[in-house]
Design a protein around this motif. Structure first.
Motif, PDB file in Angstrom:
ATOM      1  N   TRP A  38     -14.161 -23.314  70.848  1.00 59.25           N
ATOM      2  CA  TRP A  38     -14.810 -22.697  69.685  1.00 59.25           C
ATOM      3  C   TRP A  38     -14.345 -23.407  68.421  1.00 59.25           C
ATOM      4  O   TRP A  38     -13.142 -23.540  68.163  1.00 59.25           O
ATOM      5  N   LEU A  39     -15.299 -23.855  67.610  1.00 61.32           N
ATOM      6  CA  LEU A  39     -15.027 -24.505  66.327  1.00 61.32           C
ATOM      7  C   LEU A  39     -15.694 -23.666  65.238  1.00 61.32           C
ATOM      8  O   LEU A  39     -16.922 -23.664  65.097  1.00 61.32           O
ATOM      9  N   SER A  48     -13.749 -14.080  64.825  1.00 66.30           N
ATOM     10  CA  SER A  48     -15.131 -13.729  64.500  1.00 66.30           C
ATOM     11  C   SER A  48     -15.837 -13.179  65.734  1.00 66.30           C
ATOM     12  O   SER A  48     -15.428 -13.423  66.879  1.00 66.30           O
ATOM     13  N   GLY A  49     -16.917 -12.450  65.501  1.00 68.24           N
ATOM     14  CA  GLY A  49     -17.621 -11.811  66.608  1.00 68.24           C
ATOM     15  C   GLY A  49     -18.119 -12.798  67.648  1.00 68.24           C
ATOM     16  O   GLY A  49     -18.025 -12.551  68.856  1.00 68.24           O
ATOM     17  N   LYS A  50     -18.653 -13.940  67.200  1.00 71.50           N
ATOM     18  CA  LYS A  50     -19.177 -14.930  68.149  1.00 71.50           C
ATOM     19  C   LYS A  50     -18.046 -15.552  68.956  1.00 71.50           C
ATOM     20  O   LYS A  50     -18.178 -15.774  70.164  1.00 71.50           O
ATOM     21  N   SER A 109     -19.896 -23.582  64.883  1.00 69.82           N
ATOM     22  CA  SER A 109     -20.697 -22.728  64.014  1.00 69.82           C
ATOM     23  C   SER A 109     -20.609 -23.214  62.573  1.00 69.82           C
ATOM     24  O   SER A 109     -19.513 -23.371  62.027  1.00 69.82           O
ATOM     25  N   SER A 110     -21.759 -23.471  61.945  1.00 70.49           N
ATOM     26  CA  SER A 110     -21.835 -23.886  60.548  1.00 70.49           C
ATOM     27  C   SER A 110     -20.996 -25.154  60.330  1.00 70.49           C
ATOM     28  O   SER A 110     -21.284 -26.196  60.908  1.00 70.49           O
ATOM     29  N   MET A 111     -19.931 -25.089  59.530  1.00 67.33           N
ATOM     30  CA  MET A 111     -19.075 -26.263  59.365  1.00 67.33           C
ATOM     31  C   MET A 111     -18.539 -26.727  60.706  1.00 67.33           C
ATOM     32  O   MET A 111     -18.352 -27.937  60.945  1.00 67.33           O
ATOM     33  N   GLY A 112     -18.278 -25.790  61.619  1.00 65.02           N
ATOM     34  CA  GLY A 112     -17.761 -26.146  62.931  1.00 65.02           C
ATOM     35  C   GLY A 112     -18.697 -27.039  63.720  1.00 65.02           C
ATOM     36  O   GLY A 112     -18.257 -27.804  64.582  1.00 65.02           O
ATOM     37  N   PRO A 140     -26.083 -25.607  62.091  1.00 64.06           N
ATOM     38  CA  PRO A 140     -25.223 -26.774  61.874  1.00 64.06           C
ATOM     39  C   PRO A 140     -25.219 -27.262  60.425  1.00 64.06           C
ATOM     40  O   PRO A 140     -26.200 -27.817  59.938  1.00 64.06           O
ATOM     41  N   ALA A 141     -24.082 -27.066  59.769  1.00 62.49           N
ATOM     42  CA  ALA A 141     -23.931 -27.453  58.364  1.00 62.49           C
ATOM     43  C   ALA A 141     -23.380 -28.872  58.262  1.00 62.49           C
ATOM     44  O   ALA A 141     -22.388 -29.128  57.578  1.00 62.49           O
ATOM     45  N   VAL A 142     -24.044 -29.796  58.925  1.00 60.49           N
ATOM     46  CA  VAL A 142     -23.625 -31.193  58.900  1.00 60.49           C
ATOM     47  C   VAL A 142     -23.766 -31.740  57.471  1.00 60.49           C
ATOM     48  O   VAL A 142     -24.768 -31.497  56.794  1.00 60.49           O
ATOM     49  N   ASP A 143     -22.733 -32.453  57.015  1.00 55.81           N
ATOM     50  CA  ASP A 143     -22.726 -33.064  55.670  1.00 55.81           C
ATOM     51  C   ASP A 143     -22.850 -32.022  54.561  1.00 55.81           C
ATOM     52  O   ASP A 143     -23.328 -32.320  53.468  1.00 55.81           O
ATOM     53  N   PHE A 144     -22.417 -30.770  54.813  1.00 55.25           N
ATOM     54  CA  PHE A 144     -22.689 -29.705  53.847  1.00 55.25           C
ATOM     55  C   PHE A 144     -22.017 -29.922  52.500  1.00 55.25           C
ATOM     56  O   PHE A 144     -22.537 -29.489  51.467  1.00 55.25           O
TER      57      PHE A 144
END
Length: 261
Positions: A38-39, A48-50, A109-112, A140-144
């Motif tokens: 998990w990332l 977190s819930g997930k 997840s997101s940044m992960g 996916p928050a790639v390059d966020f």
């Protein structure tokens, strides 16, 4: 706590490693089939819930599961403000190498999700591509730091970050908001992926809410276009938000993981 010693310094990370039911060494990945890693996202942690649902799913099936908190997150040492994408990537690689063995499904997840892709690239470049069984990426928050922060900030916000080194960004997930530092933005530019072909070195399943105000679904589709060399599927959740943490969203997550195992 896992003591990490790398070129980026020494720190202690909070790590939870569920061994596979058939494992003998007591670390994630000992049993048959790939383990799960998990990332978490920006300012999130392993409770977190997930993350908890993923760990419970692994436990019911005798599967290995690794969760951890990045530096400055959750129960790990460090200040959040001192974190950068490179530091958190270093944390992820250290945890994967120290607390898992064999092929792993990276669930980001997101940044992960960005960290997962960077970790997959780093493992492949180090001759460890066999460690990657697949990736499940949620919003996916790639390059966020660049595409979803800096490029969207008003000139006044950019000027404040450049002048003071930080700006407190309001957040619906944190009453006090959270700091966006100049170091986060500038160091993040060393890890941008969307300028060329992105390799995952395994199959990828993306879950993306179409009502996500933080990572627009168009951003996820942009990532799909760059993942030209790996098999990719995407599930667009029409009424889904950024967190995708409802019961039905978690069911989609677990189904995506099951399809890669």
């Amino acid at each position: 706590m896992l003591l990490v010693r790398t070129a980026l310094g020494e720190r202690r990370l909070a790590v939870t490693a569920r061994p596979a039911a058939t494992g003998g060494a007591g670390v994630a990945g000992d049993g048959d089939g790939p383990g799960l890693v998990w990332l978490g996202g920006f300012k999130s942690d392993q409770t977190s819930g997930k993350a908890v649902a993923l760990d419970a799913w692994a436990g019911r099936r005798g599967r290995a599961c690794l969760r951890f908190d990045y530096s400055g997150h959750g129960a790990s040492e460090g200040r959040f403000e001192d974190g950068t994408i490179g530091l958190w990537l270093d944390d992820a690689l250290a945890a994967i190498r120290a607390a898992s063995a064999g092929p792993q499904i990276l669930v980001g997840s997101s940044m992960g999700a960005w960290i997962a892709l960077l970790a997959a690239r780093a493992l492949a470049e180090a001759g460890e591509a066999e460690r990657i069984a697949g990736l499940v990426l949620i919003a996916p928050a790639v390059d966020f730091t660049e595409a979803l922060m800096w490029e969207r900030f008003d000139p006044e916000i950019r000027a404040e970050i450049e002048r003071t080194g930080r700006w407190i960004r309001p957040s619906p997930y944190a009453n006090e908001g959270y700091p966006v530092t100049r170091a986060l933005i500038e160091e993040g530019r060393r890890h941008l992926l969307l300028g060329g072909v992105v390799r995952a070195h395994g199959p990828v399943h993306i879950l993306q809410g179409m009502r996500d105000a933080d990572v627009p679904w168009e951003h996820a589709m942009r990532l799909v276009e760059h993942l030209a060399a790996d098999p990719v599927s995407i599930t667009l959740v029409k009424d889904g938000d950024h967190r995708l943490s409802r019961e039905e969203d978690i069911a989609r997550l677990l189904a995506a993981v099951a399809n890669l195992t």
